[in-house]
Design a protein around this motif. Structure first.
Motif, short mmCIF file in Angstrom:
data_model
loop_
_atom_site.label_atom_id
_atom_site.label_comp_id
_atom_site.label_asym_id
_atom_site.label_seq_id
_atom_site.Cartn_x
_atom_site.Cartn_y
_atom_site.Cartn_z
N LYS A 95 1.72 -17.99 9.59
CA LYS A 95 2.06 -16.60 9.93
C LYS A 95 2.25 -15.78 8.65
N LYS A 96 2.87 -16.40 7.66
CA LYS A 96 3.13 -15.69 6.40
C LYS A 96 1.83 -15.32 5.71
N GLN A 97 0.85 -16.22 5.78
CA GLN A 97 -0.46 -15.95 5.19
C GLN A 97 -1.10 -14.73 5.85
N GLN A 98 -0.97 -14.63 7.16
CA GLN A 98 -1.48 -13.46 7.90
C GLN A 98 -0.80 -12.18 7.41
N GLU A 99 0.53 -12.24 7.28
CA GLU A 99 1.29 -11.06 6.85
C GLU A 99 0.84 -10.60 5.45
N VAL A 100 0.65 -11.57 4.56
CA VAL A 100 0.23 -11.25 3.19
C VAL A 100 -1.15 -10.60 3.20
N GLU A 101 -2.04 -11.16 3.98
CA GLU A 101 -3.40 -10.60 4.05
C GLU A 101 -3.37 -9.17 4.58
N GLU A 102 -2.50 -8.92 5.56
CA GLU A 102 -2.37 -7.56 6.11
C GLU A 102 -1.81 -6.60 5.06
N MET A 103 -0.82 -7.06 4.29
CA MET A 103 -0.24 -6.21 3.24
C MET A 103 -1.27 -5.88 2.17
N LEU A 104 -2.04 -6.88 1.78
CA LEU A 104 -3.04 -6.67 0.74
C LEU A 104 -4.15 -5.75 1.23
N ALA A 105 -4.54 -5.91 2.49
CA ALA A 105 -5.58 -5.06 3.06
C ALA A 105 -5.13 -3.60 3.14
N ALA A 106 -3.83 -3.42 3.41
CA ALA A 106 -3.27 -2.06 3.53
C ALA A 106 -3.09 -1.40 2.16
N ASN A 107 -3.10 -2.24 1.09
CA ASN A 107 -2.99 -1.73 -0.28
C ASN A 107 -1.77 -0.81 -0.46
N VAL A 108 -0.64 -1.30 0.03
CA VAL A 108 0.59 -0.50 0.02
C VAL A 108 1.16 -0.40 -1.40
N GLU A 109 1.61 0.79 -1.77
CA GLU A 109 2.32 0.99 -3.03
C GLU A 109 3.81 0.98 -2.73
N PHE A 110 4.53 0.04 -3.32
CA PHE A 110 5.97 -0.04 -3.06
C PHE A 110 6.74 0.82 -4.05
N PRO A 111 7.64 1.69 -3.54
CA PRO A 111 8.43 2.54 -4.44
C PRO A 111 9.26 1.69 -5.40
N LYS A 112 9.41 2.16 -6.63
CA LYS A 112 10.22 1.43 -7.61
C LYS A 112 11.68 1.50 -7.22
#
Length: 262
Positions: free
Chosen positions: A10-27
């Motif tokens: 499940k974690k691998q799926q979540e990571v792939e979704e995050m990478l695909a979304a190319n989210v920029e995390f606020p500092k």
């Protein structure tokens, strides 16, 4: 397939979704005390208190628990650090919980999750974590080393979790300073405090490393047992979440550390 295998899929799926979304995390530049320094200096066993609604082994523990209210109670009771479970499918946690807790307490804050990629570390730091967890059983040696050095480069403390002596050797290979012994086997979810004692017997205390005992800590007898083995802290979730009095339950665990006079 073990519970850990299911979680990691499940974690691998979540990571792939995050990478695909190319989210920029606020500092997030919030500075918190070092958990390592806090535990090294303390003369009493310290408590890392966990915000935990559920687990795969126990099911619902505290459904609907308010992370802000729980965190404030932990802080006021004298917790050294607050751990927030951010896994949702198996533990009903979230990064929103972590961010909410970060707003209300100044002490070290641990993001408790199954980290397998740098993007999760970025997300944890952005949400306010000052400590991340790396579980040796969930990572190959190369990934463990990479995530450990990456988190350290961001100024985060890293709690490296082991279950046995073989995993302790892997934690030492990345020069882990904070090492937690999970008394729960993540493959079977059975709990046995002798895991802390077995790892402690081989632990290089003379190298200024800190030992933490995780899971299965219910009262002062358990706290005394792991403190005698050399633990500097315990990570406690379920017993505190179920307690009628967080303050009395937490304080009962703050026993003298090994080698410190009562």
């Amino acid at each position: 397939m073990t519970i850990l295998d299911k979680i990691l899929m499940k974690k691998q799926q979540e990571v792939e979704e995050m990478l695909a979304a190319n989210v920029e995390f606020p500092k997030n530049e919030t500075v918190r005390p070092s958990l390592y320094d806090t535990l090294r200096k303390a003369e009493q066993l310290q408590v890392i208190s966990e915000m935990k609604r559920a687990s795969p082994s126990k099911g619902l523990i505290a459904e609907g628990a308010d992370p802000v209210k729980q965190a404030k109670a932990y802080y006021e009771a004298g917790a050294a650090c607050i751990s927030v479970l951010t896994d949702n499918p198996f533990f009903q946690g979230s990064f929103e919980d972590l961010a909410a807790v970060a707003e209300v307490v100044p002490i070290p804050l641990l993001c408790k999750d199954f980290m397998i990629h740098r993007v999760q570390i970025d997300k944890a730091k952005s949400a306010g974590a000052s400590v991340i967890l790396l579980i040796v059983a969930a990572l190959d040696d190369e990934t463990l080393a990479d995530l450990h050095s990456y988190a350290a480069s961001l100024g985060l403390d890293v709690l490296v979790e082991v279950h046995d002596v073989d995993e302790l050797e892997r934690a030492l290979s990345v020069d882990a300073k904070l090492i937690g012994v999970n008394n729960r086997d993540l493959r079977t979810f059975e709990v046995d405090l002798t895991q802390t004692e077995a790892v402690a017997a081989r632990f290089p205390f003379d190298e200024e490393r800190v030992l933490i005992s995780e899971s299965g800590i219910w009262g002062p007898e358990d706290a005394i047992r792991v403190a005698k083995a050399g633990a500097s802290a315990v990570l406690v979730g379920e017993s505190l979440m179920r307690s009628d009095s967080v303050e009395s339950a937490l304080r009962s665990l703050q026993v003298a550390k090994a080698g410190v006079a009562e």
